[in-house]
Design a protein around this motif. Sequence first.
Motif, short mmCIF file in Angstrom:
data_model
loop_
_atom_site.label_atom_id
_atom_site.label_comp_id
_atom_site.label_asym_id
_atom_site.label_seq_id
_atom_site.Cartn_x
_atom_site.Cartn_y
_atom_site.Cartn_z
N ARG A 15 0.82 -1.22 0.00
CA ARG A 15 0.00 0.00 0.00
C ARG A 15 0.85 1.27 0.00
O ARG A 15 0.45 2.28 -0.58
CB ARG A 15 -0.97 0.01 1.17
CG ARG A 15 -2.05 -1.07 0.96
CD ARG A 15 -3.23 -0.94 1.84
NE ARG A 15 -3.93 0.32 1.64
CZ ARG A 15 -4.69 0.87 2.57
NH1 ARG A 15 -4.84 0.28 3.75
NH2 ARG A 15 -5.31 2.00 2.34
N CYS A 16 2.00 1.23 0.62
CA CYS A 16 2.89 2.40 0.61
C CYS A 16 3.42 2.68 -0.79
O CYS A 16 3.66 3.83 -1.15
CB CYS A 16 4.04 2.20 1.59
SG CYS A 16 3.55 2.42 3.32
N TRP A 17 3.61 1.64 -1.58
CA TRP A 17 4.12 1.81 -2.95
C TRP A 17 3.01 2.01 -3.97
O TRP A 17 3.30 2.28 -5.13
CB TRP A 17 4.97 0.61 -3.36
CG TRP A 17 6.39 0.74 -2.93
CD1 TRP A 17 7.03 0.03 -1.97
CD2 TRP A 17 7.36 1.65 -3.45
NE1 TRP A 17 8.34 0.44 -1.86
CE2 TRP A 17 8.57 1.44 -2.76
CE3 TRP A 17 7.34 2.64 -4.44
CZ2 TRP A 17 9.73 2.16 -3.02
CZ3 TRP A 17 8.49 3.36 -4.70
CH2 TRP A 17 9.67 3.12 -3.99
N HIS A 18 1.76 1.88 -3.56
CA HIS A 18 0.63 2.02 -4.49
C HIS A 18 -0.39 3.02 -3.94
O HIS A 18 -1.53 2.68 -3.67
CB HIS A 18 -0.01 0.65 -4.74
CG HIS A 18 0.90 -0.30 -5.42
ND1 HIS A 18 1.79 -1.09 -4.70
CD2 HIS A 18 1.11 -0.57 -6.72
CE1 HIS A 18 2.48 -1.81 -5.56
NE2 HIS A 18 2.10 -1.51 -6.78
N ARG A 19 0.05 4.25 -3.80
CA ARG A 19 -0.75 5.31 -3.21
C ARG A 19 -1.74 5.93 -4.18
O ARG A 19 -2.84 6.28 -3.80
CB ARG A 19 0.17 6.42 -2.68
CG ARG A 19 1.05 6.03 -1.54
CD ARG A 19 0.29 5.91 -0.29
NE ARG A 19 -0.44 7.15 -0.04
CZ ARG A 19 -1.36 7.28 0.89
NH1 ARG A 19 -1.67 6.29 1.65
NH2 ARG A 19 -1.98 8.43 1.06
N GLY A 20 -1.31 6.13 -5.39
CA GLY A 20 -2.16 6.83 -6.35
C GLY A 20 -1.44 8.01 -6.97
O GLY A 20 -1.74 8.40 -8.09
#
Length: 96
Positions: free
Chosen positions: A21-26
Amino acid sequence: MTGSTRSSGGLDDRRKRLLFRCWHRGTREMDLILGRFADAEIAGLADDDLTQLERLIEVPDPDLYAALTGNAPLAPEYASRLFERIKSFRSADHDA
């Protein structure tokens, strides 16, 4: 850098989920800030820190980015020791 440099091998499910989730924030900026922090620190975070990180990643990217760059205050309910640690990490990483 296009993504995580850390393998999720050896991490428990909670840490694996947070690393992802830290690498796929938006937004790319937040991917880099939180992703690099997670790569470096996720394995050593205490349970309380993990809980704080779970809360922080719920903050919308524009708000969290503004707080991390010093352009706006972070909402008091998200202010934490971990936020300050990420902010310091970002400064050190940005200066490198």
